[in-house]
Write an enzyme that holds these catalytic residues in place. Structure first.
Site, short mmCIF file in Angstrom:
data_model
loop_
_atom_site.label_atom_id
_atom_site.label_comp_id
_atom_site.label_asym_id
_atom_site.label_seq_id
_atom_site.Cartn_x
_atom_site.Cartn_y
_atom_site.Cartn_z
N ASP A 104 0.28 1.74 -7.92
CA ASP A 104 0.92 2.42 -6.79
C ASP A 104 2.24 3.08 -7.19
O ASP A 104 2.89 2.68 -8.16
CB ASP A 104 1.20 1.42 -5.66
CG ASP A 104 -0.04 1.13 -4.83
OD1 ASP A 104 -1.12 1.61 -5.21
OD2 ASP A 104 0.09 0.44 -3.81
N ASP A 105 2.61 4.08 -6.36
CA ASP A 105 3.95 4.68 -6.31
C ASP A 105 4.25 5.69 -7.40
O ASP A 105 5.38 6.14 -7.54
CB ASP A 105 5.04 3.60 -6.32
CG ASP A 105 4.98 2.70 -5.11
OD1 ASP A 105 4.26 3.07 -4.15
OD2 ASP A 105 5.61 1.64 -5.13
N HIS A 155 -1.36 8.38 -1.66
CA HIS A 155 -0.45 7.32 -1.23
C HIS A 155 0.65 7.91 -0.34
O HIS A 155 1.78 7.42 -0.34
CB HIS A 155 0.15 6.65 -2.47
CG HIS A 155 0.73 5.28 -2.22
ND1 HIS A 155 0.09 4.31 -1.50
CD2 HIS A 155 1.90 4.71 -2.64
CE1 HIS A 155 0.82 3.22 -1.46
NE2 HIS A 155 1.94 3.44 -2.14
N HIS A 159 5.91 8.41 1.15
CA HIS A 159 5.89 6.94 1.15
C HIS A 159 6.49 6.36 2.43
O HIS A 159 7.42 5.56 2.42
CB HIS A 159 6.64 6.38 -0.06
CG HIS A 159 6.20 4.97 -0.42
ND1 HIS A 159 6.80 3.86 0.11
CD2 HIS A 159 5.24 4.51 -1.26
CE1 HIS A 159 6.23 2.77 -0.39
NE2 HIS A 159 5.27 3.14 -1.22
N HIS A 256 2.10 -1.69 -10.35
CA HIS A 256 2.92 -0.51 -10.05
C HIS A 256 3.29 0.20 -11.35
O HIS A 256 3.67 -0.47 -12.33
CB HIS A 256 4.20 -0.89 -9.31
CG HIS A 256 3.96 -1.43 -7.93
ND1 HIS A 256 3.58 -2.73 -7.69
CD2 HIS A 256 4.03 -0.83 -6.70
CE1 HIS A 256 3.42 -2.92 -6.39
NE2 HIS A 256 3.70 -1.78 -5.77
#
Length: 746
Positions: A104-105, A155, A159, A256
């Protein structure tokens, strides 16, 4: 037949010339269009950059206490892949001894590349859930990610917790991320993971409608079975332990690749992969796990029919085409512009800010030294100057002012001859002058040829070795000429700049110019005097050695700023130029914005011309090269570069107040204003002016900077296109009368 009577209103007919005049007035001028385009471009770049960094439209709220009573039990207890087929929710699980590595991210320019290398070295794929703003900033990383056979998902763009957002915002977050993917890698995706999501049983009543809407749009919402919690930096061993499924179960595992320090993740990931392979686990992507689940259930719906592993890995990807592809590329290009320009502008503003503050400090120190030096009781330039001088007054249609100007000269305490050069006036200026009957006045008429030609004509016909030049709308105090010529007691001095004062300062524009004259001009001149690089002798009041003017070719017609041109030429010829602050002249400031524009445009454009003409002065050596070494850089920085950046400071300040930190930004702006106010107050003290005019300073700093920005744009466009202007006549009212001896401040 129409009869006109006294006081009647004359009707203006719609003649072709009148129609054309109205049409021209209605069309925005090119300088306004250029300035507005630049301003809109700057604001757009700032807003885009702020949106990418979540300064604009950012929402840090994260929901943590909502109920989940409306979430179907089959979903809460189901597998990590949620789809909606025919409006009904369906979940899928990861097969036993199978790992779906999800990240993620990202992307991150430092850590994602290293994660990709680890995956490649261990021959395993990953599924990366990417933030749209990060994709836009680092498209090369995403392109490599997809080319290496990894899978990507949405995603969101900024955010945000979608449970707090409107349906329109949710749709926009997804669509913008898809555009970023299209621009970066030429694909779109059907995979989605919500920020701050985790396992299925964490779905609540607020987020459930979001997943339903996304499912209806064809998205697969991806949750997790196992969380490494690497974002907490718990240590490598705990990351591996928490990421390991229990009892040989399959799992979608969360890591991550961005969002902070990922060094522990980079250390743990290869160890984790090797350990799981040793336990008999295989690795796949979300699409691969979905296909395996369907095959086990005997359902091939939505998956590739040939079962090829290459198709399984990227089944969620679709090639971007048409409008989506080009809009995506445009987004990536716009972000690239913002990524380069905003930091560049910030650095530029920081440099300019430091330079401006440094200049303020230097001005204060040198102005204080100049004041003490020139006001010592025993200070003298040399032997007193008693010889008569010639005062040259160039005039073009100055009927409102010429009588006051000449009468003020007639009251001079120093012996003078007055040479009025009438440059083809059509309003009777010369006749008004002759009717005054002044015994020491000569009126010279010439065809209209411009101010430089009028001054040169006056210099040629002057009877004395020292010539004083002034404007036709300016008045002198009785002692002005005497004080102005005393520096010529030093044989090395070739010219002297006087102290120009605004006479009509009780209007808004007059007050602005009064502040500018006292602070921006006269405080500057004290500094330049001590640095021996005076850039300009004001046209309103200046004195010259006649031989020096003739030696450098007189007042040049090459530029609109003949005063700056002749001053630089005298420097380069080896003459010293000084400032006589006690020699005061009173001039009339423009009475309207339009008149102020014309005046500042002429000054700005003329200064550019003069600097360009004397650009080789930077190569001059010896005493005559001092202006090129010191004065030229100072003038370029503070009269050309700084005015361009000044409006940017306001734009950045407003942006920071709205989107970043209002209090801190306001305090910073007030601090800069306070520094300017202190400098202005000190300048007013040195010139013995009334402080009440400084109440106009904040408004001047807000409005005047924008005007100067437009003027500079206009001047730059004219300079680039090679345009030329003749002597521009400003409208005068003649309200500045003859001052008393030692009048001081009005």
């Amino acid at each position: 037949m129409t009869e006109n009577t006294t006081g009647s209103r004359k009707r203006r007919h719609a003649t072709p010339s009148r129609i054309e005049q109205v049409r021209r007035q209605a069309i925005p001028k090119p300088r306004v269009i250029v300035a507005l385009l630049l301003l809109v471009g700057l604001v757009s770049v700032l807003l885009l950059d702020g949106y990418l960094r979540s300064e604009v439209g950012g929402d840090q709220r994260v929901r943590s206490d909502a109920s989940s009573s409306e979430v179907p039990e089959s979903v809460a207890d189901g597998g990590p892949f949620l789809t909606f087929e025919n409006g009904r929710p369906r979940t899928q699980s990861v097969a036993d001894r199978t790992i779906v590595l999800t990240f993620d991210d990202g992307p991150d320019p430092e850590y994602t590349d290293q994660v990709l290398k680890i995956l490649d070295d261990n021959d395993v794929p990953g599924t990366f859930f990417l933030i749209g703003s990060m994709i836009s900033r680092y498209p090369g990383v995403v392109k490599k990610m997809v080319a290496d056979g990894n899978e990507v998902g949405v995603h969101t763009f900024t955010h945000v917790d979608l449970s707090y957002q409107s349906a329109a915002r949710v749709k926009r977050e997804i669509a913008q991320t898809q555009l970023a993917l299209a621009g970066a890698a030429g694909i779109t995706t059907t995979l989605f993971r919500a920020p701050y999501s985790s396992t299925n049983d964490a779905i609540d009543n607020e987020s459930w409608p979001v997943y339903q809407r996304l499912g209806a749009m064809g998205y697969t919402s991806v949750f997790i079975d196992t969380d490494s919690e690497d974002w907490q930096l718990p240590g490598v061993d705990k990351i591996i332990k928490w990421a390991t499924p229990k009892s040989g179960k399959g799992a979608a595992v969360l890591f991550h690749d961005a969002g902070g320090d990922r060094e522990e993740t980079l250390t743990a990931l290869p160890k984790y992969i090797k350990r799981m392979k040793a336990k008999g686990y295989t690795f796949t992507t979300v699409s691969g796990a979905q296909q395996q689940d369907r095959q086990q259930a005997g359902d091939t719906f939505g998956g590739p029919q040939d079962g090829a592993q290459g198709n399984l890995l990227q089944a969620a990807h679709h090639k971007a085409t048409g409008t989506t592809l080009w809009e995506g590329r445009a987004l990536i290009a716009a972000v690239a512009v913002a990524e380069w320009s905003v930091p560049g502008l910030a650095v530029g503003l920081a440099v300019v800010g430091v330079a401006v503050m440094g200049r303020f400090g230097l001005m204060l120190v040198l102005a204080r030294r100049h004041y003490r030096q020139r006001n010592r009781r025993r200070f003298a330039w040399g032997p007193p100057v008693y010889e008569p001088v010639s005062v040259i007054v160039p005039a073009y249609n100055e009927k409102e002012c010429i009588a006051n100007t000449l009468n003020s000269l007639a009251a001079s305490t120093h012996p003078i001859e007055i040479v009025l050069v009438d440059d083809g006036s059509t309003d009777g200026t010369a006749e008004i002058a002759e009717a005054l009957g002044l015994p020491n006045l000569r009126v010279i008429r010439q065809e209209n040829a411009g101010k430089s030609a009028a001054l040169n004509n006056g210099v040629r016909q002057a009877r004395y070795d020292i010539v004083v030049m002034m404007d036709g709308d300016t008045v002198f105090e009785p002692d002005t000429v005497r004080l102005l010529v005393q520096p010529f007691g030093d044989p090395g001095i070739g010219a002297v700049a006087g102290n120009a004062k605004v006479g009509n300062r009780d209007t808004l524009i007059g007050a602005w110019q009064h502040i500018e004259y006292v602070m921006g001009f006269n405080l500057d001149r004290r500094m330049y005097d001590l640095l021996r690089c005076m850039p300009t002798i004001p046209g309103a009041i200046g004195a010259f050695r006649r031989e020096a003017v003739l030696a450098v070719g007189g007042m040049s017609e090459d530029t609109l700023a003949e005063d700056t041109d002749i001053t630089i030429a005298l420097h380069r010829a080896g003459w010293r130029v000084v400032y006589a602050e006690h020699a005061r002249a009173w001039t009339e400031a423009p009475a309207s914005i339009g008149q102020l524009w014309r005046q500042r445009y002429r000054w700005s454009y003329g200064t550019m011309q003069a600097l360009w003409k004397h650009r080789r002065s930077v190569l001059d050596r010896g005493p005559s090269g001092r202006f090129g070494r010191v004065g030229m850089p100072l003038v370029v920085l503070f009269q050309v570069v700084t005015p361009v950046f000044a409006p940017l400071i306001d734009v950045f300040t407003v942006y920071a107040m709205i989107f970043v930190d209002f209090k801190a930004s306001l305090l910073a702006w007030l601090a800069v204003l306070l520094v300017q106010l202190l400098c202005a107050a000190y300048a007013f003290r040195l010139d013995r002016e009334k402080y009440r005019y400084l109440l106009m300073l904040p408004l001047q700093q807000i409005a005047y900077r924008q005007l100067m920005y437009l003027v500079l744009i206009h001047s730059s466009v004219t300079a680039l296109t090679g345009g030329r202007l003749r002597w521009q006549k400003l409208k005068r009212t003649g309200e500045v009368g003859t001052p008393r001896a030692g009048a001081g401040a009005l």
